[in-house]
Structure formats: structure tokens, C-alpha cells
Design a protein around this motif. Structure first.
Motif, PDB file in Angstrom:
ATOM      1  N   ASN A  60      11.558  -0.602  -7.156  1.00  0.00           N
ATOM      2  CA  ASN A  60      12.284  -1.538  -8.016  1.00  0.00           C
ATOM      3  C   ASN A  60      12.112  -2.978  -7.551  1.00  0.00           C
ATOM      4  O   ASN A  60      11.859  -3.888  -8.358  1.00  0.00           O
ATOM      5  N   PHE A  61      12.241  -3.176  -6.247  1.00  0.00           N
ATOM      6  CA  PHE A  61      12.140  -4.525  -5.688  1.00  0.00           C
ATOM      7  C   PHE A  61      10.740  -5.099  -5.883  1.00  0.00           C
ATOM      8  O   PHE A  61      10.582  -6.242  -6.336  1.00  0.00           O
ATOM      9  N   GLY A 119       8.830   8.055 -13.092  1.00  0.00           N
ATOM     10  CA  GLY A 119      10.190   8.532 -13.297  1.00  0.00           C
ATOM     11  C   GLY A 119      11.201   7.525 -12.785  1.00  0.00           C
ATOM     12  O   GLY A 119      11.047   6.319 -12.953  1.00  0.00           O
ATOM     13  N   VAL A 120      12.242   8.032 -12.131  1.00  0.00           N
ATOM     14  CA  VAL A 120      13.268   7.156 -11.580  1.00  0.00           C
ATOM     15  C   VAL A 120      12.725   6.504 -10.316  1.00  0.00           C
ATOM     16  O   VAL A 120      12.449   7.183  -9.329  1.00  0.00           O
ATOM     17  N   PRO A 121      12.550   5.179 -10.317  1.00  0.00           N
ATOM     18  CA  PRO A 121      11.956   4.524  -9.148  1.00  0.00           C
ATOM     19  C   PRO A 121      12.966   4.369  -8.019  1.00  0.00           C
ATOM     20  O   PRO A 121      14.178   4.291  -8.248  1.00  0.00           O
ATOM     21  N   PHE A 135       0.830  -1.207   0.000  1.00  0.00           N
ATOM     22  CA  PHE A 135       0.000   0.000   0.000  1.00  0.00           C
ATOM     23  C   PHE A 135       0.862   1.254   0.000  1.00  0.00           C
ATOM     24  O   PHE A 135       0.623   2.191  -0.780  1.00  0.00           O
ATOM     25  N   MET A 136       1.883   1.273   0.844  1.00  0.00           N
ATOM     26  CA  MET A 136       2.768   2.441   0.915  1.00  0.00           C
ATOM     27  C   MET A 136       3.562   2.593  -0.381  1.00  0.00           C
ATOM     28  O   MET A 136       3.771   3.718  -0.865  1.00  0.00           O
ATOM     29  N   ALA A 137       3.988   1.456  -0.961  1.00  0.00           N
ATOM     30  CA  ALA A 137       4.731   1.529  -2.227  1.00  0.00           C
ATOM     31  C   ALA A 137       3.837   2.040  -3.347  1.00  0.00           C
ATOM     32  O   ALA A 137       4.281   2.811  -4.210  1.00  0.00           O
ATOM     33  N   ASP A 178       6.620  -8.592 -11.493  1.00  0.00           N
ATOM     34  CA  ASP A 178       6.943  -9.099 -12.824  1.00  0.00           C
ATOM     35  C   ASP A 178       7.200 -10.608 -12.794  1.00  0.00           C
ATOM     36  O   ASP A 178       6.808 -11.337 -13.723  1.00  0.00           O
ATOM     37  N   PHE A 179       7.856 -11.064 -11.734  1.00  0.00           N
ATOM     38  CA  PHE A 179       8.124 -12.493 -11.594  1.00  0.00           C
ATOM     39  C   PHE A 179       6.817 -13.284 -11.491  1.00  0.00           C
ATOM     40  O   PHE A 179       6.617 -14.281 -12.190  1.00  0.00           O
TER      41      PHE A 179
END
Length: 263
Positions: free
Chosen positions: A65-66, A58-60, A49-51, A72-73
Motif C-alpha cells: 500500500n505504501f 488481492g488485499v495488499p 525488489f522484495m515488495a 502513484d504520487f
């Protein structure tokens, strides 16, 4: 704090649960399993939720990223194993993978820490790894079992599901042979469906319970061996922890895909 007269007492204590109710009765609760599975589910929800609130095109950041890598996996596994068009499968798979992973990974926390802290508030038994309790893994597996039939009925209707139970695995063209094979098909198909949640629950429970038992045996070994044995087993267990979360998720995707396929 509990004292132990023998290594056997230590093992029995550390494999026990914080039970509310009569331990010999069905109507009792493993409160440590309920507490930590709920807490870890809340942590999973809070992190995502926070993410999501801070996501940017833009630049994550490192967290974005994690989490994108994890998503994606899981999405790749869904695309490879699921052959339908149901938007719920991705979120279900993600929830199962991350939640089971979190419930597995708490096993790597120092083994006596939480039982020691719990002893100060009068809790004699405490296990923080929910998936080493058959009740937790059976609950997860039964949830998957319900979803299998829900998606099956939604995709094929009552008639389609009923037809599968009476005509597979042994199909026939002649009406008299279909009638003759129907009871046999019903038996084998029922066994096939019952085995799915049973195998899910027992596979995860068996691996996690065995890990807990090994950590307990390491804890009663001589102090000069504990660090080396504990470190080596933790590295190996980390692989098992991730693998078991993946297997549970992958089998869930396959089972849901099979439920919606019209053979």
C-alpha cells in the motif's frame, strides 16, 4: 574517540568528512558520502525488489500500500509535467525521489551516533548525510545534465539540438538576422543549460548543509535545551527533507520534458 577543546572544534569535527587521499587534492574521495549513498541506494533497491516479489492483486499488505502510494504520487507528477512519451521517465523520477529522500532522511538519526561508533574503528570524521556534501549533489545533477542531452539528441537529433542553440531564445525570420543573432543565442542557451545542473546541485546541498549546521549548533547548546530544540527542528527538517526530494525530482522531469520538446 575525539575530544574537543572548544565548540568550534566540535563544529569543525562534525562537518568534516572521512577522506581517502590528499584532502587538498582533486583526487581524493569522501568515503562516507560514497559508502552511505551506495548503502541507501542498495536499501532502496532491496525494498522495492522484495515488495515486487510479494505484490498481489488481492488485499495488499501495508508495504505494498505504501509503495503504491509513492509510485502513484510520482506517476502523477510525471503525467502533469512531462509531455512526451518516454517509458523511462517514470522509473527515473521514482529513483531520484526515493534515493534523494533516503539520503536526506538519515539526517534525523541521532547526530553523534555514527561518528561515535566510527571512532572505535579508527575513523575520525564521518558524515552519514550524503546530500550535505556538494560532491554528492553535484554528481546527481551531472547525471541529470547528461540525461537532458541524451534525451534531447534522441528526440531531435544533432541538427535539432544545434538549431535550438543557434535560434533561441531570440528567433528571427530573415536569414541575415538569424546569422547576426546566432552568437548571442549560443551564449544565452549555453548559460541556460549550465545553470540547470548548477541550480539542482546547489539548492539541495544548501538546504541539507544548513540543516547539518543547525543540528551541530543544537548539539553544543545546554543539555536542557537540546531535546526541545532538536525535536522542533527535526519536525521542520522533515518537511524540508521531503520537499527537497520532491523539488529535485520535479525539476528533473521538467528539464527532461523541455529537452524533448521541439519549439
Amino acid at each position: 574517540m575525539a575530544t574537543y577543546d572548544s565548540p568550534g572544534d566540535y563544529i569543525d569535527h562534525h562537518l568534516g568528512h572521512w577522506v581517502i587521499g590528499d584532502p587538498e587534492s582533486f583526487w581524493s574521495f569522501h568515503m562516507d558520502t560514497v559508502l552511505f549513498s551506495t548503502l541507501l541506494g542498495a536499501i532502496f533497491f532491496l525494498i522495492f525488489f522484495m515488495a515486487a516479489r510479494k505484490v498481489t492483486s488481492g488485499v495488499p499488505g501495508k508495504m505494498q500500500n505504501f509503495l503504491e502510494t509513492v509510485i502513484d504520487f510520482v506517476d502523477g507528477q510525471v503525467k502533469d509535467s512531462y509531455h512526451g512519451n518516454n517509458p523511462l521517465i517514470g522509473p527515473i523520477a521514482l529513483t531520484i525521489f526515493v534515493w534523494v529522500l533516503l539520503m536526506n532522511i538519515v539526517k534525523l538519526i541521532p547526530y553523534d551516533l555514527f561518528p561515535y561508533l566510527a571512532s572505535f574503528v579508527g575513523v575520525e570524521y564521518l558524515r552519514i548525510n550524503p546530500t550535505s556534501d556538494i560532491n554528492a549533489t553535484a554528481g546527481l545533477a551531472l547525471g541529470v545534465f547528461v540525461m537532458i542531452f541524451y534525451f534531447g539528441f534522441r528526440a531531435k537529433g544533432v541538427g535539432g539540438v544545434g538549431k535550438e542553440f543557434l535560434t533561441s531564445p531570440f528567433a528571427a525570420n530573415a536569414l541575415w538576422l538569424k546569422i547576426l543573432l546566432a552568437p548571442i543565442n549560443l551564449f544565452f542557451k549555453t548559460v541556460e543549460e549550465i545553470v540547470k545542473p548548477f541550480s539542482l546541485a546547489m539548492r539541495l546541498f544548501g538546504n541539507m548543509y544548513a540543516g547539518s549546521l543547525i543540528f551541530t549548533l543544537i548539539a553544543i547548546s545546554p543539555w536542557y535545551l537540546q531535546w526541545a530544540l532538536g525535536f522542533g527542528w527535526s519536525l521542520f527538517k522533515l518537511l524540508v527533507i521531503v520537499l527537497q526530494a520532491f523539488v529535485f525530482m520535479a525539476l528533473t522531469i521538467v528539464y527532461l520534458s523541455m529537452a524533448e520538446e521541439d519549439h
